[in-house]
Design an enzyme around this catalytic site. Structure first.
Site, PDB file in Angstrom:
ATOM      1  N   ASP A  23       0.840  -1.198   0.000  1.00 15.49           N
ATOM      2  CA  ASP A  23       0.000   0.000   0.000  1.00 15.49           C
ATOM      3  C   ASP A  23       0.875   1.249   0.000  1.00 15.49           C
ATOM      4  O   ASP A  23       0.547   2.264  -0.626  1.00 15.49           O
ATOM      5  CB  ASP A  23      -0.929   0.001   1.219  1.00 15.49           C
ATOM      6  CG  ASP A  23      -2.306   0.582   0.902  1.00 15.49           C
ATOM      7  OD1 ASP A  23      -2.356   1.623   0.229  1.00 15.49           O
ATOM      8  OD2 ASP A  23      -3.321   0.000   1.315  1.00 15.49           O
ATOM      9  N   HIS A  26       1.855   3.046  -3.316  1.00 14.47           N
ATOM     10  CA  HIS A  26       1.050   4.125  -3.904  1.00 14.47           C
ATOM     11  C   HIS A  26       1.627   5.484  -3.512  1.00 14.47           C
ATOM     12  O   HIS A  26       1.805   6.366  -4.352  1.00 14.47           O
ATOM     13  CB  HIS A  26      -0.401   4.041  -3.417  1.00 14.47           C
ATOM     14  CG  HIS A  26      -1.171   2.883  -3.937  1.00 14.47           C
ATOM     15  ND1 HIS A  26      -1.420   2.689  -5.286  1.00 14.47           N
ATOM     16  CD2 HIS A  26      -1.772   1.848  -3.287  1.00 14.47           C
ATOM     17  CE1 HIS A  26      -2.139   1.590  -5.441  1.00 14.47           C
ATOM     18  NE2 HIS A  26      -2.359   1.062  -4.253  1.00 14.47           N
ATOM     19  N   HIS A 207      -8.123   2.612   6.243  1.00 18.37           N
ATOM     20  CA  HIS A 207      -7.359   3.800   5.840  1.00 18.37           C
ATOM     21  C   HIS A 207      -7.712   4.958   6.764  1.00 18.37           C
ATOM     22  O   HIS A 207      -8.760   4.961   7.416  1.00 18.37           O
ATOM     23  CB  HIS A 207      -7.636   4.159   4.377  1.00 18.37           C
ATOM     24  CG  HIS A 207      -6.867   3.332   3.402  1.00 18.37           C
ATOM     25  ND1 HIS A 207      -5.643   3.708   2.893  1.00 18.37           N
ATOM     26  CD2 HIS A 207      -7.134   2.122   2.853  1.00 18.37           C
ATOM     27  CE1 HIS A 207      -5.193   2.782   2.068  1.00 18.37           C
ATOM     28  NE2 HIS A 207      -6.084   1.799   2.033  1.00 18.37           N
TER      29      HIS A 207
END
Length: 350
Positions: A23, A26, A207
């Protein structure tokens, strides 16, 4: 599908997976170096992190014009991670339609032992053949139901059943947009636990776009989740993931056993992960808009790029992406939105 073969120490209450090297890709625009990956894996492994996920941000095969090219081939990073880790298992992500069956086989040959397969939350059926292959190969399997905030708990549970019946050993409620709020997480996790029973575990991936990554993870555990994701220093898309070091501190406080040493993981976050980050993951206006409007977190960097190219505000791009209910894989539509806003600006001036 039995959960007996899942890597799970009896002393743990939950199994943690650190997603900094997937992740976080990104946030780093997929520019990890071998030295960075080796250092981060070594630090996480020493702290007792059970599972470390390593791939392009969009999974196996994600290095592309649409998603962004990797600085270092992901398969090389998977191999390096597996060679570096002494105790941690190496996981890899794949999205059907982006990655292929051959990518799964190669990742396993390079030392990956946990295959995490992600689909949009209404499209679990596209993962069936991939779960079948992964189980045939002897890989542990995890399923990601992305953008889980977009459908109600009972529908999400039905999609989880499809994955479990296909060979998935743990199905995750994935809050890709950071849009779920407390009970929204608990209700979805509880629905999956009720549906799957002993057939598969349930996990949660959060998130920080509304600042609730840690709180939502606690809600997930209390609702029955057995696997939880996070990233050291919040190193992930959007405002980042729930910070592992904070999760461990809170879990220690409330008596949830993870096997991870709080002080070691805090050191890893500060001294090893932070230097590899291009900048801190911020809970700024853009990130807040994503959480509030329900936008896939990886859209952030794409929106910033189009904002700079067309001279339109990134937060407006993201808000309209939420209004259009765009999902992962539709990043190119941000260009259409940017042109639309640009035309509106020019019309307003005339």
């Amino acid at each position: 599908m039995s959960t007996d073969e899942i890597y799970f120490n009896p002393i743990w209450d939950v199994r943690m997976t650190d997603t900094s090297l997937r992740d976080g890709s990104h946030h780093k625009r997929h520019q990890f170096t071998k030295d960075e990956v080796q250092a981060i894996v070594a630090a996480l492994d020493a702290a007792g992190v059970p599972v470390i996920e390593v791939t392009h941000g969009d999974g196996l095969g994600g290095s592309s014009f649409n998603y962004g090219f990797s600085k270092t081939p992901e398969q090389e990073l998977i191999k390096l991670a597996a060679e570096t880790a002494k105790e941690s298992k190496i996981a890899f992500l794949m999205l059907p339609g982006v990655g292929t069956k051959e990518d799964i086989k190669e990742a396993q040959s390079n030392g990956g032992s946990i295959c995490r397969i992600a689909t949009h939350c209404t499209e679990a059926d596209v993962s069936i053949q991939h779960f079948g292959l992964a189980r045939e190969l002897g890989l542990e399997t995890v399923g990601f139901l992305m953008m889980s905030h977009t459908i109600p708990p009972e529908k999400l549970a039905k999609q989880a059943r499809i994955m479990a019946d296909a060979g998935c050993q743990c199905v995750y409620v994935v809050d890709s947009a950071g849009a779920l709020v407390l009970e929204g997480v608990a209700d979805r996790v509880a629905a999956l636990v009720a549906e799957l029973g002993s057939d598969a575990q349930v996990g949660f991936h959060g998130h920080e776009n509304l600042g609730l990554g840690v709180a939502n993870s606690i809600e997930a555990v209390r609702a029955g989740a057995k696997q939880i994701d996070g990233s050291c220093r919040r190193f992930g898309a959007g405002a980042g993931n729930a910070p592992v070091e904070a999760l461990i501190g809170v879990f220690d406080k409330i008596g949830v056993k993870t096997g991870i040493d709080f002080f070691d993981i805090a050191d890893a976050a500060e001294e090893v992960v932070a230097p590899a980050m291009p900048a801190e993951c911020l809970l700024d206006r853009n990130a807040l808009i994503m959480g509030y409007s329900g936008v896939y977190s990886s859209f952030l960097k794409h929106a910033i790029r189009q904002s700079e190219r067309y001279g339109v505000p990134a937060h407006q791009l993201l808000h309209r992406a939420g209004q259009r209910k765009l999902i992962g894989g539709q990043e190119d539509q941000l260009i259409d939105i940017a042109l639309e806003i640009k035309r509106e600006q020019e019309t307003a001036k005339s």
